[in-house]
Design a protein around this motif. Structure first.
Motif, PDB file in Angstrom:
ATOM      1  N   ARG A   3       0.842  -1.214   0.000  1.00  0.00           N
ATOM      2  CA  ARG A   3       0.000   0.000   0.000  1.00  0.00           C
ATOM      3  C   ARG A   3       0.869   1.254   0.000  1.00  0.00           C
ATOM      4  O   ARG A   3       0.580   2.228  -0.686  1.00  0.00           O
ATOM      5  CB  ARG A   3      -0.959  -0.020   1.191  1.00  0.00           C
ATOM      6  CG  ARG A   3      -2.093  -1.035   1.026  1.00  0.00           C
ATOM      7  CD  ARG A   3      -3.136  -0.909   2.132  1.00  0.00           C
ATOM      8  NE  ARG A   3      -2.595  -1.255   3.436  1.00  0.00           N
ATOM      9  CZ  ARG A   3      -2.613  -2.484   3.965  1.00  0.00           C
ATOM     10  NH1 ARG A   3      -3.155  -3.488   3.306  1.00  0.00           N
ATOM     11  NH2 ARG A   3      -2.093  -2.702   5.152  1.00  0.00           N
ATOM     12  N   ASN A   4       1.954   1.227   0.762  1.00  0.00           N
ATOM     13  CA  ASN A   4       2.870   2.376   0.786  1.00  0.00           C
ATOM     14  C   ASN A   4       3.532   2.608  -0.566  1.00  0.00           C
ATOM     15  O   ASN A   4       3.929   3.726  -0.877  1.00  0.00           O
ATOM     16  CB  ASN A   4       3.957   2.171   1.843  1.00  0.00           C
ATOM     17  CG  ASN A   4       3.466   2.561   3.223  1.00  0.00           C
ATOM     18  OD1 ASN A   4       2.396   3.143   3.364  1.00  0.00           O
ATOM     19  ND2 ASN A   4       4.247   2.229   4.225  1.00  0.00           N
ATOM     20  N   SER A   5       3.672   1.524  -1.357  1.00  0.00           N
ATOM     21  CA  SER A   5       4.382   1.663  -2.628  1.00  0.00           C
ATOM     22  C   SER A   5       3.663   2.619  -3.574  1.00  0.00           C
ATOM     23  O   SER A   5       4.283   3.175  -4.473  1.00  0.00           O
ATOM     24  CB  SER A   5       4.556   0.293  -3.296  1.00  0.00           C
ATOM     25  OG  SER A   5       3.330  -0.156  -3.846  1.00  0.00           O
ATOM     26  N   PHE A   6       2.354   2.817  -3.362  1.00  0.00           N
ATOM     27  CA  PHE A   6       1.631   3.741  -4.249  1.00  0.00           C
ATOM     28  C   PHE A   6       2.068   5.188  -4.029  1.00  0.00           C
ATOM     29  O   PHE A   6       1.751   6.065  -4.830  1.00  0.00           O
ATOM     30  CB  PHE A   6       0.118   3.597  -4.067  1.00  0.00           C
ATOM     31  CG  PHE A   6      -0.414   2.293  -4.601  1.00  0.00           C
ATOM     32  CD1 PHE A   6      -0.209   1.936  -5.929  1.00  0.00           C
ATOM     33  CD2 PHE A   6      -1.110   1.421  -3.783  1.00  0.00           C
ATOM     34  CE1 PHE A   6      -0.700   0.738  -6.421  1.00  0.00           C
ATOM     35  CE2 PHE A   6      -1.600   0.220  -4.269  1.00  0.00           C
ATOM     36  CZ  PHE A   6      -1.393  -0.127  -5.592  1.00  0.00           C
ATOM     37  N   LEU A   7       2.800   5.437  -2.958  1.00  0.00           N
ATOM     38  CA  LEU A   7       3.329   6.788  -2.720  1.00  0.00           C
ATOM     39  C   LEU A   7       4.602   7.025  -3.517  1.00  0.00           C
ATOM     40  O   LEU A   7       5.084   8.150  -3.618  1.00  0.00           O
ATOM     41  CB  LEU A   7       3.618   6.973  -1.222  1.00  0.00           C
ATOM     42  CG  LEU A   7       2.421   6.754  -0.284  1.00  0.00           C
ATOM     43  CD1 LEU A   7       2.861   6.777   1.166  1.00  0.00           C
ATOM     44  CD2 LEU A   7       1.357   7.806  -0.537  1.00  0.00           C
ATOM     45  N   THR A   8       5.176   5.953  -4.075  1.00  0.00           N
ATOM     46  CA  THR A   8       6.439   6.085  -4.819  1.00  0.00           C
ATOM     47  C   THR A   8       6.208   5.684  -6.280  1.00  0.00           C
ATOM     48  O   THR A   8       5.123   5.256  -6.646  1.00  0.00           O
ATOM     49  CB  THR A   8       7.515   5.158  -4.226  1.00  0.00           C
ATOM     50  OG1 THR A   8       7.097   3.793  -4.427  1.00  0.00           O
ATOM     51  CG2 THR A   8       7.691   5.412  -2.739  1.00  0.00           C
TER      52      THR A   8
END
Lengths: 263, 263
Positions: free
Chosen positions: A22-27
């Motif tokens: 889920r955090n990867s969508f910030l990168t």
């Protein structure tokens, strides 16, 4: 292995991996193609597989890992304990939809599925099963699959298999599509097996699946009384790509004999 | 009509209807068939349509309502203000899956879509659009649809249309399935239009849709720059059943000319 503590360990590991996805969508996500232009892989698939493998190697040094992205072991048999992992099942959905993909994990001991997990990352929905210990959707126990007949069944199958293809006589699949109540396609084998296990579809059919696509889901499906084989009716292949049909026990044989004629 | 206050009214009405639908799972649902054995309707579809109609008649006495279940007005033109309503779009999913269905509502003034709503009841996700006022997913504004080419597009289309059928030359649809990146099918026209409007799929195709299936979604799709027509390229039909293709503007014409040959 002590199944209860492994189950707790794996749930925690999967939730942590889900958080990372889920955090990867910030990168920035880097998309590449594999076998063909539509067989996508991203840096996140690879990162997550490596995350799992480093943890498993540290905490379960005697176990082997068979992962989609190839960072695990070379697996030619299922002796001992083998983890079969797809870090992101439904990478096309991951890239195009940012949802409708899953972490899929099965733990097998001497070829027997002991633990199965499918984690719908964006919905935070965990489906899991323990061999002879029940199947669960977010810790609520799933019921045995209902009996259906073909005419009232909903099947999950991609429209690709209704056209001429190298795996199956498409006249049979066209007839199947006409005979069932409905056809759905969600773009993730793992999620489609989770939907089968939780009674939202009555069968899932694909002409070409890999061991890590089905390993987790098969534990779930069997735990609720479903059957999972290749089109010849043999145990689904956990060493190489094969045809695949999973269904409740009342329609599984009929799908094989009346509709899915392997080429 | 004052569009802002109508928008607030409708959102509140839809949320209340959604609450009633979710509560219905606590009671017995009576399932019947309509035109054919797989065209399902339940007492809940009917109750919800009647709920909408009684409110609309009380609060907007000059307006007409065109509803799937037939409790509204007989509509033969789109003069004045017409509400086009499907109380449960995806009744088969409602019955079999208890999810993946939507309330679909469009409000048209003299044939122009002014307001569109698609409410994914179980996920509590509201997609809505105001003519020339933007489209929104849970109040977050949606971007204009990206341009795609056929080879990188994901289309939503049921596998039924890959077999011989009375509406379209299936050789064309089989070729389309082969040429695109992926095909999905979710079993609710309204949700599939919401997924198009929010960029999760690049086109939605069906051979046989009714006005209430598409009225809400068309307002959404147009508001993000998409196109929606029948297979002849004419404005989608809001008075009777017709073929339907909605897509981003870069592939819509190509779908019509290269793939969807009406019989």
């Amino acid at each position: 292995m002590e199944i209860g503590s492994m189950d707790r360990y794996i749930k925690s590991l999967i939730k942590e991996a889900g958080h990372r996805i889920r955090n990867s969508f910030l990168t920035d996500i880097v998309v590449q193609s594999k076998a063909d232009a539509n067989d996508l892989v991203t840096n996140i698939d690879k990162d997550i597989e490596q995350f799992f493998i480093s943890r498993i190697r540290k905490d379960f040094p005697g176990h082997r890992v068979f992962g989609e992205e190839g960072f695990g072991d070379t697996i030619e048999d299922l002796e001992g304990i083998v983890w079969l992992l797809d870090p992101i099942d439904g990478t096309m959905n991951f890239v195009h939809q940012k949802r409708n993909f899953a972490i899929s994990l099965g733990v097998y001991q001497d070829g027997v599925g002991k633990l199965g997990y499918i984690y719908d990352v964006m919905n935070d929905d965990l489906y899991h099963a323990i061999h002879q210990g029940g199947a669960y959707y977010n810790d609520e126990q799933l019921n045995p699959l209902p009996e259906t007949d073909i005419a009232t069944s909903i099947i999950a199958m991609n429209a690709t298999w209704a056209g001429p293809n190298r795996y199956v006589d498409h006249e049979g699949t066209i007839r199947l599509i006409r005979d069932v109540r409905g056809v759905r396609s969600y773009g993730s084998a793992a999620l489609e097996l989770a939907y089968l296990a939780s009674g939202r579809v009555d069968a899932y059919i694909s002409m070409r699946l890999s061991p890590w696509d089905i390993a987790g889901g098969m534990v779930l499906v069997k735990e609720v009384g479903g059957l999972a084989t290749n089109f010849s009716g043999q145990d689904a292949n956990l060493l190489e790509q094969d045809t695949f049909v999973a269904a409740n026990s009342s329609i599984h044989q009929k799908l094989l004999t009346d509709y899915l004629r392997k080429k």
